[in-house]
Design an enzyme around this catalytic site. Structure first.
Site, mmCIF file in Angstrom:
data_model
loop_
_atom_site.group_PDB
_atom_site.id
_atom_site.type_symbol
_atom_site.label_atom_id
_atom_site.label_comp_id
_atom_site.label_asym_id
_atom_site.label_seq_id
_atom_site.Cartn_x
_atom_site.Cartn_y
_atom_site.Cartn_z
ATOM 1 N N CYS A 117 -1.986 92.089 52.488
ATOM 2 C CA CYS A 117 -3.258 92.649 52.085
ATOM 3 C C CYS A 117 -4.229 92.698 53.270
ATOM 4 O O CYS A 117 -4.276 91.803 54.086
ATOM 5 C CB CYS A 117 -3.949 91.873 50.963
ATOM 6 N N ARG B 21 -0.513 95.469 56.950
ATOM 7 C CA ARG B 21 -0.633 94.211 56.210
ATOM 8 C C ARG B 21 -0.213 94.352 54.750
ATOM 9 O O ARG B 21 -0.076 93.352 54.040
ATOM 10 C CB ARG B 21 -2.086 93.705 56.253
ATOM 11 N N TRP C 216 -0.548 94.197 49.242
ATOM 12 C CA TRP C 216 0.848 93.776 49.229
ATOM 13 C C TRP C 216 0.948 92.866 48.008
ATOM 14 O O TRP C 216 0.434 91.762 48.012
ATOM 15 C CB TRP C 216 1.190 93.021 50.524
ATOM 16 N N ASN D 128 -7.800 88.949 49.668
ATOM 17 C CA ASN D 128 -6.517 88.799 50.345
ATOM 18 C C ASN D 128 -6.152 87.319 50.231
ATOM 19 O O ASN D 128 -6.966 86.456 50.536
ATOM 20 C CB ASN D 128 -6.714 89.236 51.815
ATOM 21 N N GLY D 129 -4.957 87.018 49.726
ATOM 22 C CA GLY D 129 -4.548 85.621 49.585
ATOM 23 C C GLY D 129 -4.020 85.361 48.190
ATOM 24 O O GLY D 129 -3.672 86.296 47.462
ATOM 25 N N GLU E 243 17.611 87.518 66.689
ATOM 26 C CA GLU E 243 16.485 88.466 66.704
ATOM 27 C C GLU E 243 16.979 89.896 66.484
ATOM 28 O O GLU E 243 16.396 90.649 65.698
ATOM 29 C CB GLU E 243 15.708 88.330 68.029
ATOM 30 N N LYS F 58 15.852 92.414 63.396
ATOM 31 C CA LYS F 58 15.267 93.750 63.613
ATOM 32 C C LYS F 58 16.028 94.788 62.794
ATOM 33 O O LYS F 58 15.453 95.628 62.138
ATOM 34 C CB LYS F 58 15.336 94.168 65.087
ATOM 35 N N GLU G 61 15.358 94.399 58.953
ATOM 36 C CA GLU G 61 14.025 94.702 58.427
ATOM 37 C C GLU G 61 13.649 96.170 58.500
ATOM 38 O O GLU G 61 12.977 96.669 57.608
ATOM 39 C CB GLU G 61 12.948 93.796 59.043
ATOM 40 N N HIS H 195 34.931 79.943 61.491
ATOM 41 C CA HIS H 195 34.775 78.884 60.486
ATOM 42 C C HIS H 195 34.353 79.458 59.137
ATOM 43 O O HIS H 195 33.820 78.735 58.300
ATOM 44 C CB HIS H 195 33.770 77.836 60.980
ATOM 45 N N LYS I 191 2.932 92.478 57.652
ATOM 46 C CA LYS I 191 2.997 91.866 58.974
ATOM 47 C C LYS I 191 2.539 90.418 59.000
ATOM 48 O O LYS I 191 3.253 89.545 59.420
ATOM 49 C CB LYS I 191 2.194 92.682 59.975
HETATM 50 C C1 F6R Z 1 9.766 90.248 62.398
HETATM 51 C C2 F6R Z 1 8.422 89.716 62.272
HETATM 52 C C3 F6R Z 1 8.248 88.485 61.475
HETATM 53 C C4 F6R Z 1 7.220 87.563 62.159
HETATM 54 C C5 F6R Z 1 6.931 86.351 61.263
HETATM 55 C C6 F6R Z 1 5.961 85.401 61.913
HETATM 56 O O1 F6R Z 1 9.791 91.431 63.140
HETATM 57 O O2 F6R Z 1 7.479 90.271 62.779
HETATM 58 O O3 F6R Z 1 9.450 87.836 61.278
HETATM 59 O O4 F6R Z 1 7.732 87.166 63.385
HETATM 60 O O5 F6R Z 1 6.416 86.796 60.046
HETATM 61 O O6 F6R Z 1 4.725 86.012 62.138
HETATM 62 P P1 F6R Z 1 3.701 85.405 63.150
HETATM 63 O O7 F6R Z 1 4.331 85.485 64.514
HETATM 64 O O8 F6R Z 1 2.490 86.241 63.036
HETATM 65 O O9 F6R Z 1 3.474 83.973 62.767
#
Ligand code: F6R
Length: 611
Positions: free
Chosen positions: A2, A27, A76, A102-103, A484, A488, A491, A507, A606
């Site tokens: 949000c 967001r 969101w 937001n929250g 990582e 990527k 997501e 295993h 995000k």
């Molecule tokens: C993946 C991504 C998330 C953030 C995670 C932590 O591409 O962006 O996995 O890395 O939500 O977010 P921050 O770094 O803001 O604590």
């Protein structure tokens, strides 16, 4: 999770609010809404399900809502499905108060019950409607917005950034936050509220960071802050150094593509910010050599990609500084009752500095009297403010939901920490130190060189477009890159993928390998190439299609791999910084091919400010 915005000034509010929401859409993007005070003492609301463009259409770019003071929200969903009815802003019963939030209000069910018994009726499933009606309840009791909000704060549990319009107070917004981000910017006769800096960068760089439970009374060009006893709190303005252009796409098709291309600069800026007189220097970040000498263990806590940067840092720190490092998910650390250890440094890594679990993990560490260091990208964010020391990465605003440049800058911070700890602990020779420092300065150029070959990765992505399952395998730092790369891919391209330490495959997970399964091996560690290669051969014998990311011209790799992606050579310790680039590009191009919304992947937001 949000995004909220608010505006009061001379301009028409709705277009400014829509513009701000567009910058915050990362967001949350399942519905959006606006509330504007129309100057005749009416609060008009418009809400729409779906992305912000729906609200834009519905309000004719904001023209349909007249007035110079308003609030907006991009959602969101937490409580209640994404729908127009559940979209914010929410009204009180007589439409004299409107609020965006937001929250999460944790005790919303109990509060809803109490308000219902007072005669309140509810039209949505949201905790925000409960919040709005709770403010209404106290406003009717005290006749004063600040007192009403103070009572709200005392009554609710959870996290919130709340902005409220009162029909009785035209051209004014009242706001409060607890554990959800909120900044307030001022410029001339205008004032802006936002969940994050990019929303207001275009209008002002002078902002107030609202502290937990502080109540803001926002008027044209002026903000007054109160504590819960309605005493005025004096606050200083902070100047933001990010430029407005950094929150624009700048001709790129997607923010993610732009942000990947910013990595050479971001890495360079982060390296430069950590070096003083030719040496890594942490004295500005609240971590003196004396502090470092006292540290006997390190625990890194983080979520998602930031956690992955922590895993890479673990390998480098242990190798160079010979110090035990543990990397934990913040969501686990916060509830597992960790053992207090005054010799342990807890490092919290977070791009946003607002991630709820990481903030809670930081607080837990502080409660246990452990020294804390934050590696954070957003200036003045909650984690940055609460940690004992803070090291800012220099990634600038990151808009795409999937992180790229912030992750890259977190890696650099991890290398710098390792080099610093190694010098203080005397576990590195001067020669090796200089060698690594000079290697660090070559990374931007090498990243640039990989980005220039992006067409070859695009071609590889088109070949892999029909793969249903992808495995990433590697050892050591290469394994850290794999987790990582796999995230990527999941997501943004919605392709199922798994990352395994190469030695672990047999295993269990090797039973999933079948004809045509794509296995991507990361082979950047000279001493481990042969080991990982034999694990790749094991999958190839079972029908896997092999891609290898490597930095040498090793014929053995060529003999095994169906596709070889070569990146420039770097020291194995810094391999993540280069090997991750083709993996980011691969996920990106696959996502584009599938027609996905690259910057705003489904179900994600995000900044995860709820647990
Ligand atoms: C993946 C991504 C998330 C953030 C995670 C932590 O591409 O962006 O996995 O890395 O939500 O977010 P921050 O770094 O803001 O604590």
């Amino acid at each position: 999770m949000c995004g909220i915005v608010g505006y009061v000034g001379e301009k028409q509010a709705a277009p400014v609010l829509l513009d701000g929401l567009e910058k915050l859409e990362y967001r949350g993007y399942d519905s959006a809404g606006l509330a504007v005070l129309d100057g005749k003492n009416n609060i008009n609301i418009a809400r729409a399900k779906g992305k912000l463009c729906e609200l834009f259409k519905k309000t004719d770019g904001g023209k349909a809502l007249e007035g110079v003071c308003g609030i907006g929200h991009t959602r969101w969903a937490t409580h209640g499905e994404p729908s127009e009815n559940n979209a914010h802003p929410h009204f009180n019963d007589d439409k004299t108060i409107a609020a965006v939030h937001n929250g999460i209000i944790e005790n919303y069910a109990e509060l809803k019950g109490k308000l219902s018994r007072q005669g309140y009726e509810f039209y949505s499933e949201t905790d925000t409607e409960v919040a709005t009606k709770l403010v209404d309840y106290y406003y009717k009791k005290h006749g004063d917005p600040v007192r009403a909000i103070a009572n709200f704060v005392l009554r609710v549990r959870g996290s919130y950034a709340l902005a409220v319009l009162f029909k009785d107070y035209p051209d004014q917004i009242f706001a409060v936050r607890k554990d959800s981000p909120m900044i307030i910017g001022v410029a001339g006769g205008e004032a802006f509220i936002a969940s994050d800096v990019p929303a207001i960068l275009k209008y002002t760089k002078s902002v107030y960071y609202v502290a937990n439970t502080e109540i803001a009374h926002v008027e044209k060009g002026k903000v007054t802050f109160y504590n819960l006893d309605k005493e005025v709190v004096e606050k200083d303005l902070t100047e933001i150094t990010w430029n407005a252009q950094s929150a624009e796409k700048d001709g790129y098709e997607h923010f993610m593509l732009k942000e990947m291309h910013e990595q050479p600069r971001v890495v360079k800026d982060t390296v430069n910010g950590l070096i003083k007189d030719g040496k890594i220097d942490f004295s500005d970040f609240g971590l003196s050599d004396k502090d470092i000498a006292k540290v006997k263990h390190i625990t890194v806590v983080a979520c998602g990609s930031a956690y992955h940067a922590g895993v890479a840092a673990q390998y480098v720190l242990e190798e160079l500084a010979r110090i035990p490092v543990r990397v934990e998910l913040s969501s686990e650390f916060r509830y597992r009752n960790p053992v207090a250890d005054k010799n342990c440094l807890v490092i919290v890594i977070s791009q946003s500095g607002e991630t709820a679990d990481s903030l809670a993990a930081l607080r837990e560490a502080k409660k246990l009297k452990m020294k804390t260091l934050a590696i954070v990208n957003v200036l003045g964010s909650s984690i940055a403010r609460e940690a004992d020391g803070v090291l800012y990465t220099k990634a600038g605003p990151e808009i795409a939901v999937a992180t790229t440049k912030a992750y890259s800058s977190q890696l650099i911070a991890g290398y710098a920490l390792a080099l610093k700890f190694a010098t203080v602990r005397n576990t590195i020779t001067q020669e090796r130190y200089k060698e690594l420092l000079s290697e660090l300065s070559t990374l931007p150029e090498k990243i640039e060189c990989i980005l220039k070959q992006k067409e070859s990765i695009q071609h590889f992505a088109s070949e892999a477009a029909n793969k249903k399952n992808v495995f990433f395998i590697g050892r050591g730092v290469d394994y850290a890159v794999c987790i990582e790369g796999s995230l990527k891919l999941k997501e943004i391209s919605y392709v199922h993928s798994e990352a395994y330490a190469a030695g672990e495959l047999k295993h269990g997970p090797i039973s999933l390998i079948e004809d045509g399964t794509l296995v991507i091996g990361v082979l950047m560690q000279e001493n481990l190439i042969e080991k990982t290669l034999s694990n790749l051969v094991e999958t190839k014998s079972r029908g896997a299609y092999i891609a290898a990311v490597t930095c040498g011209d090793d014929k053995k790799v060529e003999n095994v791999a169906d596709v070889k992606i070569t990146v420039p050579y770097t020291d194995g310790l810094f391999a993540a910084s280069l090997a991750v680039i083709p993996l980011q590009l691969f996920a990106y191009y696959l996502s584009v091919l599938k027609g996905n919304d690259v910057d705003k992947p489904r179900n994600l937001a995000k900044s995860v400010t709820v647990e």
